[in-house]
Design a protein around this motif. Sequence first.
Motif, PDB file in Angstrom:
ATOM      1  N   ALA A 526       0.828  -1.201   0.000  1.00  0.00           N
ATOM      2  CA  ALA A 526       0.000   0.000   0.000  1.00  0.00           C
ATOM      3  C   ALA A 526       0.863   1.253   0.000  1.00  0.00           C
ATOM      4  N   GLU A 527       1.950   1.249   0.779  1.00  0.00           N
ATOM      5  CA  GLU A 527       2.824   2.423   0.840  1.00  0.00           C
ATOM      6  C   GLU A 527       3.640   2.566  -0.436  1.00  0.00           C
ATOM      7  N   LYS A 528       4.075   1.426  -0.977  1.00  0.00           N
ATOM      8  CA  LYS A 528       4.934   1.460  -2.166  1.00  0.00           C
ATOM      9  C   LYS A 528       4.173   1.951  -3.382  1.00  0.00           C
ATOM     10  N   PHE A 529       2.972   1.389  -3.607  1.00  0.00           N
ATOM     11  CA  PHE A 529       2.233   1.711  -4.832  1.00  0.00           C
ATOM     12  C   PHE A 529       1.322   2.927  -4.654  1.00  0.00           C
ATOM     13  N   GLY A 530       1.110   3.366  -3.401  1.00  0.00           N
ATOM     14  CA  GLY A 530       0.215   4.499  -3.181  1.00  0.00           C
ATOM     15  C   GLY A 530       0.858   5.830  -3.430  1.00  0.00           C
ATOM     16  N   PRO A 532       3.767   9.074  -2.381  1.00  0.00           N
ATOM     17  CA  PRO A 532       4.137   9.819  -1.158  1.00  0.00           C
ATOM     18  C   PRO A 532       2.926  10.406  -0.436  1.00  0.00           C
ATOM     19  N   GLU A 533       1.787  10.645  -1.101  1.00  0.00           N
ATOM     20  CA  GLU A 533       0.628  11.274  -0.484  1.00  0.00           C
ATOM     21  C   GLU A 533      -0.420  10.265  -0.037  1.00  0.00           C
ATOM     22  N   VAL A 534      -0.087   9.008  -0.040  1.00  0.00           N
ATOM     23  CA  VAL A 534      -1.084   7.978   0.240  1.00  0.00           C
ATOM     24  C   VAL A 534      -1.483   7.987   1.725  1.00  0.00           C
ATOM     25  N   ASP A 535      -2.766   7.721   1.980  1.00  0.00           N
ATOM     26  CA  ASP A 535      -3.266   7.509   3.339  1.00  0.00           C
ATOM     27  C   ASP A 535      -3.653   6.039   3.477  1.00  0.00           C
ATOM     28  N   ILE A 536      -3.194   5.426   4.568  1.00  0.00           N
ATOM     29  CA  ILE A 536      -3.461   3.994   4.784  1.00  0.00           C
ATOM     30  C   ILE A 536      -4.188   3.845   6.122  1.00  0.00           C
ATOM     31  N   ALA A 537      -5.263   3.055   6.097  1.00  0.00           N
ATOM     32  CA  ALA A 537      -6.040   2.802   7.317  1.00  0.00           C
ATOM     33  C   ALA A 537      -6.205   1.292   7.494  1.00  0.00           C
ATOM     34  N   VAL A 538      -6.019   0.853   8.752  1.00  0.00           N
ATOM     35  CA  VAL A 538      -6.207  -0.564   9.088  1.00  0.00           C
ATOM     36  C   VAL A 538      -7.415  -0.653  10.030  1.00  0.00           C
ATOM     37  N   ARG A 539      -8.376  -1.544   9.695  1.00  0.00           N
ATOM     38  CA  ARG A 539      -9.594  -1.677  10.503  1.00  0.00           C
ATOM     39  C   ARG A 539      -9.808  -3.155  10.849  1.00  0.00           C
ATOM     40  N   ILE A 540     -10.427  -3.371  11.999  1.00  0.00           N
ATOM     41  CA  ILE A 540     -10.774  -4.723  12.459  1.00  0.00           C
ATOM     42  C   ILE A 540     -12.277  -4.771  12.703  1.00  0.00           C
ATOM     43  N   GLU A 541     -12.904  -5.816  12.217  1.00  0.00           N
ATOM     44  CA  GLU A 541     -14.361  -5.988  12.409  1.00  0.00           C
ATOM     45  C   GLU A 541     -14.616  -7.449  12.791  1.00  0.00           C
ATOM     46  N   GLU A 542     -15.326  -7.654  13.890  1.00  0.00           N
ATOM     47  CA  GLU A 542     -15.658  -9.004  14.348  1.00  0.00           C
ATOM     48  C   GLU A 542     -17.011  -9.399  13.770  1.00  0.00           C
ATOM     49  N   ARG A 543     -17.056 -10.559  13.092  1.00  0.00           N
ATOM     50  CA  ARG A 543     -18.291 -11.078  12.505  1.00  0.00           C
ATOM     51  C   ARG A 543     -18.493 -12.509  12.991  1.00  0.00           C
ATOM     52  N   GLY A 544     -19.153 -12.626  14.114  1.00  0.00           N
ATOM     53  CA  GLY A 544     -19.401 -13.966  14.646  1.00  0.00           C
ATOM     54  C   GLY A 544     -18.105 -14.618  15.096  1.00  0.00           C
ATOM     55  N   GLU A 545     -17.778 -15.751  14.489  1.00  0.00           N
ATOM     56  CA  GLU A 545     -16.558 -16.502  14.830  1.00  0.00           C
ATOM     57  C   GLU A 545     -15.365 -16.067  14.009  1.00  0.00           C
ATOM     58  N   GLU A 546     -15.522 -15.012  13.162  1.00  0.00           N
ATOM     59  CA  GLU A 546     -14.434 -14.542  12.314  1.00  0.00           C
ATOM     60  C   GLU A 546     -14.058 -13.105  12.668  1.00  0.00           C
ATOM     61  N   VAL A 547     -12.830 -12.756  12.293  1.00  0.00           N
ATOM     62  CA  VAL A 547     -12.342 -11.379  12.389  1.00  0.00           C
ATOM     63  C   VAL A 547     -11.934 -10.953  10.976  1.00  0.00           C
ATOM     64  N   VAL A 548     -12.484  -9.828  10.513  1.00  0.00           N
ATOM     65  CA  VAL A 548     -12.160  -9.311   9.184  1.00  0.00           C
ATOM     66  C   VAL A 548     -11.184  -8.150   9.348  1.00  0.00           C
ATOM     67  N   VAL A 549      -9.998  -8.263   8.716  1.00  0.00           N
ATOM     68  CA  VAL A 549      -8.979  -7.215   8.750  1.00  0.00           C
ATOM     69  C   VAL A 549      -8.983  -6.522   7.391  1.00  0.00           C
ATOM     70  N   SER A 550      -9.085  -5.176   7.386  1.00  0.00           N
ATOM     71  CA  SER A 550      -9.137  -4.408   6.142  1.00  0.00           C
ATOM     72  C   SER A 550      -7.987  -3.418   6.120  1.00  0.00           C
ATOM     73  N   ILE A 551      -7.227  -3.389   4.995  1.00  0.00           N
ATOM     74  CA  ILE A 551      -6.155  -2.411   4.774  1.00  0.00           C
ATOM     75  C   ILE A 551      -6.594  -1.541   3.609  1.00  0.00           C
ATOM     76  N   GLU A 552      -6.966  -0.308   3.906  1.00  0.00           N
ATOM     77  CA  GLU A 552      -7.476   0.620   2.891  1.00  0.00           C
ATOM     78  C   GLU A 552      -6.399   1.642   2.549  1.00  0.00           C
ATOM     79  N   ASP A 553      -6.295   1.997   1.252  1.00  0.00           N
ATOM     80  CA  ASP A 553      -5.348   3.042   0.847  1.00  0.00           C
ATOM     81  C   ASP A 553      -6.014   3.943  -0.175  1.00  0.00           C
TER      82      ASP A 553
END
Length: 624
Positions: A526-530, A532-553
Amino acid sequence: MTAGGGPRRFGVYLALIMILITLPVIGLMAILDYQQAEQELISGETLLREQTEKSVVQSLSLVDAGLRLFDSTLDHRMEEAFRSVLAEYERGGGDPGAMDLSRVREEIGDEMDIYVINQSGVIEYTTYLPDLGLDFREIPYFYERITEIRQGDSFEADRVVAEPAAGMLRKYAYHPSSDHRYLFELGLVCSSVGADRYDPRYQVLQEDLMQLNPALTGIRIFDGYGRIINVTESEGPVEPAAINPVAVEVFEAKEGRTLTDTVAGTLTRYILVDLSDPGYPSDTSRIVELTYTTAPLDARLAGLRLSHTLIVIGASLLACCIAIPVSRRITRPVREIVDDVNRIARGDLDHRIRISTGTEFVYLSTSIGVMADSLKENIRRLRESEEVSQQYHARLEDQVRERTAELEESNRAAALFLDIMTHDINNANTVSIGYTQLLVDQLEGERQEMARKMLSRLEQSSRIIGSVGTLRRAREAGAALTRVDLDGVIREQAAGHPAVRYEGRPVDVIADDLLPEVLLNLLGNAEKFGGPEVDIAVRIEERGEEVVVSIEDTGPGIPDAMKGNLFLRFQKGKGSLSGEGLGLYICRMLVTRYGGRIWAEDRVEGRPEEGTVIRFTLRKAPEE
């Protein structure tokens, strides 16, 4: 299977099959015959009830026709009697309470009773005390009719009707008061004028119908008010004011009603005999209550069921008695063949099958003999090939041991070469990167740009070697997955990337010590291809027995055509910043190992140019 665990004889199965086929047929025939007989009994009972009800309607209609023969002959006498009633009303100053009704009754004749009905339809004064206070508003149609008469100016004669309880015939007539405040009614006892011959004689009707239908246990006749009329002495005294609500409902709805009491075993029918005449205020229609007992029909049906049950039991026993000897007769040839086959199975291959009657059994005996001969020949060949097979098996085991040793030696050599590559080449790359960085810092212009490109290639080579090492560790990892602090891993990796925003919460997942490699590759991409002005956000969401990890750029995004193949091995992007094609493949391999999945989406749905979001799932660790 038998009690001892052995198979049952074929004859037993055949007998059971014959019984299982015969019993349903017997039962079905018995059921169909019972249903037909039951329907005939019920239809006969229903027909007899219908004939009884038709007789009731015809009898009451004939009685009503007889009453009509002399009905109008009494009108003139009753109209003359109203003169005395009206004169007494005038003498009392229009106050019915001041009228001497007893004196007027003596004047017009003791066979007439006088009724004074007020504007509310209630009998306010009368010489016949049982009807005092009778409220005609409870009979809307009759109340409307007498209200019309009270508001008019003429005499109105009514029908001859049977009085409730005593069954006495009365002729009623009406005349309004001069001020229309009251309606006067006269009731003439018809027995005094020779109307005995027109007596309905409901008691006789009841006796005749009881003889016609033995199931009929009781008959009661009600008028439109729901009051019983013309009761018999055997029924005892009846309160005339007693109301039968069912009779009232039948009269108002103008349709019959059927009530069933299964506990008492009775069926009660209410039928309406319509005797209404629009030319008279009173509706002389009758509601007849017919009570039938269902005991005789129930007894006949019970006897019918018992007889059919006994027939079914007898036929079933007979079928069983027939099935057993028949099955033995049929299976005798089979038992003989089984005995012969058992001798052959015990090793006597020269024993011959006995020929039984029947073409099929002859063919079966011949086939078994051919099979026994073929079996002897196959046994001979099998013994010859067994020695050859043992020799081949011994040689094959020796070859497998040799090939296994060679494969283990090759794996050790490959591991040695890989160690040399990842260690020595990486050390060489580290030194080269250091010297090249010095050149970049000291040179200028075109030479500096060439040194920077050389540095980029050396760093890429180092990353490839690192990826190969990660792949090797993932391939060789045999340890079980364990609990990993996902929040701590994300914070550790995000610390080396200033552009990353992360606001998470503690959560444990199922993974191993290679989980940081997934975050390292995704954040690095995300940092390499985004840019110098890129913004990166990492989010965690619990869905029942799973955890969803999202890396947004907020980088240039990924075209839709590339999203499906993004995580394949050596799948490289297009452009000057494309990677070596191993990082995302390693991510997919590790996430799959952890029991999750990974995929790419647009940060803004439908607009890939506004950035990318990489999501992957991990299994949530169970609570401790």
